[in-house]
Design a protein around this motif. Sequence first.
Motif, PDB file in Angstrom:
ATOM      1  N   LEU A  81       0.846  -1.205   0.000  1.00  0.00           N
ATOM      2  CA  LEU A  81       0.000   0.000   0.000  1.00  0.00           C
ATOM      3  C   LEU A  81       0.876   1.248   0.000  1.00  0.00           C
ATOM      4  N   ILE A  82       1.866   1.256   0.883  1.00  0.00           N
ATOM      5  CA  ILE A  82       2.750   2.423   1.010  1.00  0.00           C
ATOM      6  C   ILE A  82       3.619   2.584  -0.235  1.00  0.00           C
ATOM      7  N   TYR A  83       4.254   1.496  -0.662  1.00  0.00           N
ATOM      8  CA  TYR A  83       5.209   1.547  -1.773  1.00  0.00           C
ATOM      9  C   TYR A  83       4.522   2.020  -3.058  1.00  0.00           C
ATOM     10  N   ASN A  84       3.282   1.557  -3.285  1.00  0.00           N
ATOM     11  CA  ASN A  84       2.567   1.905  -4.521  1.00  0.00           C
ATOM     12  C   ASN A  84       1.659   3.126  -4.372  1.00  0.00           C
ATOM     13  N   GLN A  85       1.655   3.699  -3.168  1.00  0.00           N
ATOM     14  CA  GLN A  85       0.869   4.905  -2.900  1.00  0.00           C
ATOM     15  C   GLN A  85      -0.597   4.756  -3.293  1.00  0.00           C
ATOM     16  N   VAL A  86      -1.209   3.654  -2.852  1.00  0.00           N
ATOM     17  CA  VAL A  86      -2.648   3.449  -3.071  1.00  0.00           C
ATOM     18  C   VAL A  86      -3.332   3.210  -1.731  1.00  0.00           C
ATOM     19  N   ASP A  87      -4.659   3.370  -1.724  1.00  0.00           N
ATOM     20  CA  ASP A  87      -5.429   3.245  -0.482  1.00  0.00           C
ATOM     21  C   ASP A  87      -5.925   1.828  -0.225  1.00  0.00           C
ATOM     22  N   ALA A  88      -6.047   1.039  -1.291  1.00  0.00           N
ATOM     23  CA  ALA A  88      -6.648  -0.289  -1.125  1.00  0.00           C
ATOM     24  C   ALA A  88      -6.023  -1.318  -2.056  1.00  0.00           C
ATOM     25  N   LEU A  89      -5.984  -2.559  -1.592  1.00  0.00           N
ATOM     26  CA  LEU A  89      -5.550  -3.683  -2.426  1.00  0.00           C
ATOM     27  C   LEU A  89      -6.681  -4.702  -2.487  1.00  0.00           C
ATOM     28  N   PRO A  90      -7.016  -5.183  -3.682  1.00  0.00           N
ATOM     29  CA  PRO A  90      -7.924  -6.322  -3.737  1.00  0.00           C
ATOM     30  C   PRO A  90      -7.180  -7.577  -3.276  1.00  0.00           C
ATOM     31  N   VAL A  91      -7.866  -8.402  -2.473  1.00  0.00           N
ATOM     32  CA  VAL A  91      -7.325  -9.710  -2.121  1.00  0.00           C
ATOM     33  C   VAL A  91      -7.819 -10.659  -3.213  1.00  0.00           C
ATOM     34  N   VAL A  92      -6.900 -11.343  -3.860  1.00  0.00           N
ATOM     35  CA  VAL A  92      -7.287 -12.167  -5.015  1.00  0.00           C
ATOM     36  C   VAL A  92      -6.823 -13.607  -4.866  1.00  0.00           C
ATOM     37  N   LYS A  93      -7.515 -14.478  -5.604  1.00  0.00           N
ATOM     38  CA  LYS A  93      -7.011 -15.840  -5.779  1.00  0.00           C
ATOM     39  C   LYS A  93      -7.225 -16.252  -7.218  1.00  0.00           C
ATOM     40  N   GLU A  94      -6.417 -17.202  -7.669  1.00  0.00           N
ATOM     41  CA  GLU A  94      -6.497 -17.719  -9.030  1.00  0.00           C
ATOM     42  C   GLU A  94      -7.926 -18.204  -9.293  1.00  0.00           C
ATOM     43  N   SER A  95      -8.514 -17.815 -10.422  1.00  0.00           N
ATOM     44  CA  SER A  95      -9.892 -18.244 -10.688  1.00  0.00           C
ATOM     45  C   SER A  95      -9.909 -19.700 -11.141  1.00  0.00           C
ATOM     46  N   ALA A  96     -11.048 -20.358 -10.896  1.00  0.00           N
ATOM     47  CA  ALA A  96     -11.172 -21.785 -11.236  1.00  0.00           C
ATOM     48  C   ALA A  96     -10.952 -22.000 -12.733  1.00  0.00           C
ATOM     49  N   SER A  97     -11.394 -21.036 -13.546  1.00  0.00           N
ATOM     50  CA  SER A  97     -11.262 -21.166 -15.004  1.00  0.00           C
ATOM     51  C   SER A  97      -9.827 -20.941 -15.475  1.00  0.00           C
ATOM     52  N   GLY A  98      -8.990 -20.398 -14.602  1.00  0.00           N
ATOM     53  CA  GLY A  98      -7.615 -20.097 -14.992  1.00  0.00           C
ATOM     54  C   GLY A  98      -7.508 -18.809 -15.801  1.00  0.00           C
ATOM     55  N   VAL A 127      -7.791 -13.495 -12.126  1.00  0.00           N
ATOM     56  CA  VAL A 127      -7.913 -13.687 -10.675  1.00  0.00           C
ATOM     57  C   VAL A 127      -9.268 -13.209 -10.192  1.00  0.00           C
ATOM     58  N   GLU A 128      -9.736 -13.858  -9.146  1.00  0.00           N
ATOM     59  CA  GLU A 128     -11.037 -13.561  -8.550  1.00  0.00           C
ATOM     60  C   GLU A 128     -10.834 -12.685  -7.318  1.00  0.00           C
ATOM     61  N   VAL A 129     -11.733 -11.728  -7.092  1.00  0.00           N
ATOM     62  CA  VAL A 129     -11.620 -10.860  -5.914  1.00  0.00           C
ATOM     63  C   VAL A 129     -12.333 -11.513  -4.728  1.00  0.00           C
ATOM     64  N   VAL A 130     -11.609 -11.722  -3.633  1.00  0.00           N
ATOM     65  CA  VAL A 130     -12.209 -12.367  -2.459  1.00  0.00           C
ATOM     66  C   VAL A 130     -12.158 -11.486  -1.212  1.00  0.00           C
ATOM     67  N   GLY A 131     -11.573 -10.285  -1.332  1.00  0.00           N
ATOM     68  CA  GLY A 131     -11.512  -9.420  -0.155  1.00  0.00           C
ATOM     69  C   GLY A 131     -10.850  -8.101  -0.471  1.00  0.00           C
ATOM     70  N   ARG A 132     -10.580  -7.360   0.607  1.00  0.00           N
ATOM     71  CA  ARG A 132     -10.074  -5.992   0.457  1.00  0.00           C
ATOM     72  C   ARG A 132      -9.204  -5.682   1.668  1.00  0.00           C
ATOM     73  N   ILE A 133      -8.025  -5.111   1.403  1.00  0.00           N
ATOM     74  CA  ILE A 133      -7.170  -4.604   2.482  1.00  0.00           C
ATOM     75  C   ILE A 133      -6.962  -3.121   2.206  1.00  0.00           C
ATOM     76  N   THR A 134      -7.227  -2.280   3.211  1.00  0.00           N
ATOM     77  CA  THR A 134      -7.084  -0.838   3.012  1.00  0.00           C
ATOM     78  C   THR A 134      -6.213  -0.246   4.120  1.00  0.00           C
ATOM     79  N   LYS A 135      -5.915   1.032   3.966  1.00  0.00           N
ATOM     80  CA  LYS A 135      -5.149   1.706   5.014  1.00  0.00           C
ATOM     81  C   LYS A 135      -5.925   1.657   6.326  1.00  0.00           C
TER      82      LYS A 135
END
Length: 153
Positions: free
Chosen positions: A109-126, A129-137
Amino acid sequence: YAGKSSNQLLGDYVRKLTVKEHKSVPVVCQEETSVYDAICTMFLEDVGTLFVVRNGGILTGVVSRKDLLKSTMGGQDLAQTPIGVIMTRMPNIVTCQLEDTLLEAATRLIYNQVDALPVVKESASGKGVEVVGRITKTTVTKVFVELGEDTPV
Ligand code: ADP
């Protein structure tokens, strides 16, 4: 405690915090969503960042408050402008994964100067990536407050 200082113990504790334990629920919309509707969603859901998905969850972009503010300055019809044309797109999205530590996510978050990161995992279809959560400041600030209130050492 094997002779560790309280600072070392605090550091050990902080490094063990995970994205999986601390993530919050992501708020998503589609590329076709209008700037107008995206602004309404931000207010209604009380978030500062929207994640843009297609096909039921594949991450394609991110829209921030300033992206929306900027798009209101051009004088276009906000109800007719899709967020697909103003969002930051994959592959330029900084993400994190469930197994990452919260410290890694916070560093990103700090290094890229953004407020939020999507939490992702590889999608079943390949296909992406699928969004499964959110991490913010705010996620990180909450942990900081908890540490101050109830020191783990
Ligand atoms: P704001 O622009 O409202 O201050 P940010 O600092 O989070 O909010 O966003 C700055 C820019 O970075 C915006 O153009 C936004 O689309 C983009 N952005 C936000 N989050 C991410 C992310 N996780 N990865 C890549 N770009 C992002």
